[in-house]
Design a protein around this motif. Structure first.
Motif, PDB file in Angstrom:
ATOM      1  N   ILE A 278      14.078  57.550  -6.571  1.00 34.38           N
ATOM      2  CA  ILE A 278      14.936  56.383  -6.348  1.00 34.38           C
ATOM      3  C   ILE A 278      15.617  56.485  -4.989  1.00 34.38           C
ATOM      4  O   ILE A 278      15.693  55.499  -4.236  1.00 34.38           O
ATOM      5  N   SER A 279      16.097  57.671  -4.660  1.00 39.71           N
ATOM      6  CA  SER A 279      16.742  57.867  -3.367  1.00 39.71           C
ATOM      7  C   SER A 279      15.774  57.591  -2.218  1.00 39.71           C
ATOM      8  O   SER A 279      16.128  56.947  -1.220  1.00 39.71           O
ATOM      9  N   THR A 280      14.532  58.078  -2.362  1.00 41.68           N
ATOM     10  CA  THR A 280      13.512  57.835  -1.334  1.00 41.68           C
ATOM     11  C   THR A 280      13.158  56.358  -1.263  1.00 41.68           C
ATOM     12  O   THR A 280      12.970  55.798  -0.167  1.00 41.68           O
ATOM     13  N   TRP A 281      13.071  55.718  -2.418  1.00 42.61           N
ATOM     14  CA  TRP A 281      12.757  54.284  -2.491  1.00 42.61           C
ATOM     15  C   TRP A 281      13.793  53.457  -1.724  1.00 42.61           C
ATOM     16  O   TRP A 281      13.442  52.662  -0.846  1.00 42.61           O
ATOM     17  N   ILE A 282      15.078  53.672  -2.017  1.00 46.51           N
ATOM     18  CA  ILE A 282      16.134  52.890  -1.371  1.00 46.51           C
ATOM     19  C   ILE A 282      16.223  53.231   0.120  1.00 46.51           C
ATOM     20  O   ILE A 282      16.363  52.335   0.969  1.00 46.51           O
ATOM     21  N   GLY A 283      16.109  54.529   0.448  1.00 45.53           N
ATOM     22  CA  GLY A 283      16.181  54.932   1.854  1.00 45.53           C
ATOM     23  C   GLY A 283      15.076  54.317   2.691  1.00 45.53           C
ATOM     24  O   GLY A 283      15.289  53.909   3.843  1.00 45.53           O
ATOM     25  N   THR A 284      13.870  54.237   2.107  1.00 40.59           N
ATOM     26  CA  THR A 284      12.732  53.642   2.822  1.00 40.59           C
ATOM     27  C   THR A 284      12.904  52.135   2.968  1.00 40.59           C
ATOM     28  O   THR A 284      12.637  51.563   4.032  1.00 40.59           O
ATOM     29  N   TRP A 285      13.351  51.495   1.914  1.00 47.68           N
ATOM     30  CA  TRP A 285      13.518  50.038   1.923  1.00 47.68           C
ATOM     31  C   TRP A 285      14.610  49.624   2.911  1.00 47.68           C
ATOM     32  O   TRP A 285      14.483  48.611   3.611  1.00 47.68           O
ATOM     33  N   LEU A 286      15.674  50.420   2.997  1.00 42.70           N
ATOM     34  CA  LEU A 286      16.782  50.097   3.902  1.00 42.70           C
ATOM     35  C   LEU A 286      16.339  50.055   5.360  1.00 42.70           C
ATOM     36  O   LEU A 286      16.903  49.314   6.171  1.00 42.70           O
ATOM     37  N   ARG A 287      15.343  50.840   5.707  1.00 39.82           N
ATOM     38  CA  ARG A 287      14.885  50.885   7.102  1.00 39.82           C
ATOM     39  C   ARG A 287      14.259  49.566   7.543  1.00 39.82           C
ATOM     40  O   ARG A 287      14.284  49.226   8.721  1.00 39.82           O
ATOM     41  N   SER A 288      13.687  48.835   6.601  1.00 42.99           N
ATOM     42  CA  SER A 288      12.995  47.593   6.967  1.00 42.99           C
ATOM     43  C   SER A 288      13.761  46.344   6.555  1.00 42.99           C
ATOM     44  O   SER A 288      13.759  45.335   7.281  1.00 42.99           O
ATOM     45  N   GLU A 289      14.426  46.374   5.386  1.00 42.17           N
ATOM     46  CA  GLU A 289      15.107  45.180   4.878  1.00 42.17           C
ATOM     47  C   GLU A 289      16.448  45.565   4.247  1.00 42.17           C
ATOM     48  O   GLU A 289      16.600  45.543   3.015  1.00 42.17           O
ATOM     49  N   PRO A 290      17.433  45.930   5.047  1.00 38.91           N
ATOM     50  CA  PRO A 290      18.704  46.398   4.487  1.00 38.91           C
ATOM     51  C   PRO A 290      19.425  45.346   3.632  1.00 38.91           C
ATOM     52  O   PRO A 290      20.023  45.687   2.606  1.00 38.91           O
ATOM     53  N   ILE A 291      19.384  44.087   4.024  1.00 37.23           N
ATOM     54  CA  ILE A 291      20.089  43.050   3.266  1.00 37.23           C
ATOM     55  C   ILE A 291      19.414  42.816   1.912  1.00 37.23           C
ATOM     56  O   ILE A 291      20.074  42.784   0.862  1.00 37.23           O
ATOM     57  N   ALA A 292      18.100  42.659   1.932  1.00 34.11           N
ATOM     58  CA  ALA A 292      17.366  42.439   0.678  1.00 34.11           C
ATOM     59  C   ALA A 292      17.540  43.628  -0.262  1.00 34.11           C
ATOM     60  O   ALA A 292      17.697  43.457  -1.482  1.00 34.11           O
ATOM     61  N   CYS A 293      17.534  44.822   0.310  1.00 31.56           N
ATOM     62  CA  CYS A 293      17.702  46.027  -0.500  1.00 31.56           C
ATOM     63  C   CYS A 293      19.093  46.047  -1.137  1.00 31.56           C
ATOM     64  O   CYS A 293      19.243  46.336  -2.333  1.00 31.56           O
ATOM     65  N   SER A 294      20.136  45.754  -0.353  1.00 30.29           N
ATOM     66  CA  SER A 294      21.512  45.761  -0.864  1.00 30.29           C
ATOM     67  C   SER A 294      21.684  44.742  -1.978  1.00 30.29           C
ATOM     68  O   SER A 294      22.309  45.030  -3.015  1.00 30.29           O
ATOM     69  N   GLU A 295      21.109  43.565  -1.776  1.00 28.41           N
ATOM     70  CA  GLU A 295      21.229  42.523  -2.800  1.00 28.41           C
ATOM     71  C   GLU A 295      20.530  42.933  -4.091  1.00 28.41           C
ATOM     72  O   GLU A 295      21.023  42.655  -5.197  1.00 28.41           O
ATOM     73  N   HIS A 296      19.411  43.618  -3.958  1.00 30.45           N
ATOM     74  CA  HIS A 296      18.662  44.048  -5.145  1.00 30.45           C
ATOM     75  C   HIS A 296      19.448  45.106  -5.921  1.00 30.45           C
ATOM     76  O   HIS A 296      19.531  45.039  -7.163  1.00 30.45           O
ATOM     77  N   VAL A 297      20.036  46.057  -5.224  1.00 35.17           N
ATOM     78  CA  VAL A 297      20.795  47.115  -5.890  1.00 35.17           C
ATOM     79  C   VAL A 297      22.024  46.527  -6.589  1.00 35.17           C
ATOM     80  O   VAL A 297      22.387  46.947  -7.700  1.00 35.17           O
ATOM     81  N   ALA A 298      22.655  45.549  -5.975  1.00 34.43           N
ATOM     82  CA  ALA A 298      23.848  44.928  -6.562  1.00 34.43           C
ATOM     83  C   ALA A 298      23.532  44.255  -7.890  1.00 34.43           C
ATOM     84  O   ALA A 298      24.418  44.125  -8.759  1.00 34.43           O
ATOM     85  N   LYS A 299      22.280  43.840  -8.088  1.00 34.90           N
ATOM     86  CA  LYS A 299      21.880  43.161  -9.325  1.00 34.90           C
ATOM     87  C   LYS A 299      21.332  44.131 -10.371  1.00 34.90           C
ATOM     88  O   LYS A 299      21.047  43.702 -11.506  1.00 34.90           O
ATOM     89  N   MET A 300      21.173  45.403 -10.026  1.00 37.11           N
ATOM     90  CA  MET A 300      20.638  46.368 -10.983  1.00 37.11           C
ATOM     91  C   MET A 300      21.637  46.606 -12.110  1.00 37.11           C
ATOM     92  O   MET A 300      22.850  46.570 -11.899  1.00 37.11           O
ATOM     93  N   PRO A 301      21.171  46.850 -13.344  1.00 40.21           N
ATOM     94  CA  PRO A 301      22.088  47.122 -14.452  1.00 40.21           C
ATOM     95  C   PRO A 301      22.822  48.446 -14.229  1.00 40.21           C
ATOM     96  O   PRO A 301      22.327  49.344 -13.551  1.00 40.21           O
ATOM     97  N   LEU A 302      24.041  48.524 -14.791  1.00 38.66           N
ATOM     98  CA  LEU A 302      24.813  49.746 -14.649  1.00 38.66           C
ATOM     99  C   LEU A 302      24.072  50.922 -15.268  1.00 38.66           C
ATOM    100  O   LEU A 302      23.368  50.782 -16.271  1.00 38.66           O
ATOM    101  N   GLY A 303      24.255  52.074 -14.671  1.00 39.17           N
ATOM    102  CA  GLY A 303      23.591  53.268 -15.175  1.00 39.17           C
ATOM    103  C   GLY A 303      23.252  54.227 -14.054  1.00 39.17           C
ATOM    104  O   GLY A 303      23.615  54.010 -12.886  1.00 39.17           O
ATOM    105  N   LYS A 304      22.527  55.284 -14.384  1.00 38.33           N
ATOM    106  CA  LYS A 304      22.244  56.333 -13.414  1.00 38.33           C
ATOM    107  C   LYS A 304      21.383  55.840 -12.254  1.00 38.33           C
ATOM    108  O   LYS A 304      21.588  56.227 -11.103  1.00 38.33           O
ATOM    109  N   MET A 305      20.408  54.986 -12.562  1.00 37.52           N
ATOM    110  CA  MET A 305      19.534  54.481 -11.504  1.00 37.52           C
ATOM    111  C   MET A 305      20.339  53.731 -10.440  1.00 37.52           C
ATOM    112  O   MET A 305      20.155  53.936  -9.247  1.00 37.52           O
TER     113      MET A 305
END
Length: 346
Positions: A278-305
């Motif tokens: 998950i850390s690698t996934w978000i880190g890689t995505w942030l390099r190309s689309e930081p806004i889209a990545c941030s918006e996606h994480v904000a919509k993720m359900p609460l929890g460890k992920m």
């Protein structure tokens, strides 16, 4: 009638220039030189093998087959430098095809040095698959020279072997470099077939360090799909090795389609591998689309992920010089341990 008989005699005599199926003119590299060539012995020489070295045989007979050992000795003593290398290489090129065992025996007489290294490569390249496997211990032993470097790539032969033969080479007891070459060849073949599941399933039969060595070289040939990641997670690599080599699988997957990567990544077992993915996934995505990545994480359900993803976003924000965003993402983490692990790296 006399003319016909004379012509027949000439053809027969001219034809007796091969020994064991090897053309002397080609083997010894004479290229049909004239008797006046500076490398050619005088016409008065009575030594049959010396005459044949020059591409001439004044009185060839069926019994004039030269002894390979004697021929090699004469080549080594008669020629120097590149000329010697070329003549000896030609000699072994034919001998390895027609009299493989003899070629192995004569190789043993060569002194250590560039010539020996070159001829080892010639023998390896000319060995049939059967000869290669039958003499595998010899090839393994001779592959490493006194300076502990590999004389010649074994890919020449491993690319010809079947998967069962490659697995045999990868069995215990074989030289590590040969096993590594077999691993790479097998991986190359399976990857080309777009079958990562088979690749990693076979990996269960391979020493984990060799599989890891292949992954370190890059996995660009492996399909960028969730199946690849799932198969990798089920391979024989240790948990530590999986975490180490995980980016080699995850990064190409995320670069291809970051949204599609979420399902296989979040489906990984919760044993440290999923968190790392998950850390690698978000880190890689942030390099190309930081806004889209941030918006996606904000919509993720609460929890460890989401906590792991938020921690990556907090670190990214601090690194970008945005402490406000960094603190916001850090405060959104529900797990105290994960929240405390986030550092302001400004």
């Amino acid at each position: 009638m006399k003319k016909s008989r004379l012509a027949l005699i000439i053809v027969v005599v001219a034809g007796i220039t091969t020994v064991g199926g090897v053309a002397l003119r080609r083997t010894l590299g004479s290229r049909g030189k004239s008797a006046t060539h500076p490398d050619t012995p005088s016409k008065t020489s009575t030594d049959a093998s010396t005459s044949q070295l020059a591409g001439h045989s004044s009185k060839p007979t069926p019994s004039s087959q030269p002894d390979p050992a004697k021929t090699l000795h004469e080549l080594q003593s008669r020629f120097k430098g590149n000329q010697k290398l070329n003549r000896v290489r030609d000699f072994f090129t034919d001998l390895a095809v027609t009299q493989f065992d003899v070629a192995l025996e004569l190789f043993k007489t060569l002194p250590n040095g560039p010539l020996r290294d070159d001829i080892y490569g010639v023998i390896l390249a000319k060995a049939s698959t059967g000869n290669f496997l039958a003499n595998l211990p010899w090839f393994e032993k001779e592959a490493v020279d006194p300076y502990q470097t590999l004389r010649f790539t074994v890919r020449t032969q491993t690319d010809k072997l079947t998967q069962p033969q490659l697995l045999e080479m990868m069995g215990a007891g074989h030289h590590e470099k040969f096993r590594a070459a077999a691993t790479a060849s097998m991986a190359k073949g399976i990857s080309a077939a777009q079958n990562p599941v088979a690749f990693f399933a076979q990996g269960a039969q391979i020493d984990a360090s060799l599989l890891g060595a292949y992954l370190m070289g890059g996995v660009s040939n492996l399909p960028k799909s969730g199946d690849t990641l799932t198969a990798f997670a089920s391979s024989s690599l240790s948990p530590e090795q999986k975490v180490t080599y995980l980016p080699r699988i995850v990064v190409p997957l995320v670069e291809t389609d970051p949204l599609a990567a979420e399902v296989p990544i979040t489906s990984l077992p919760d044993n440290g591998l999923r968190e790392s993915a998950i850390s690698t996934w978000i880190g890689t995505w942030l390099r190309s689309e930081p806004i889209a990545c941030s918006e996606h994480v904000a919509k993720m359900p609460l929890g460890k992920m989401r906590d792991v993803a938020s921690a990556k976003l907090a670190e990214y924000s601090f690194a970008q010089g945005d402490p406000e965003a960094g603190n916001t993402w850090r405060s959104a983490i529900s797990d105290p341990k994960i929240r405390q692990s986030v550092r302001d790296t400004r």
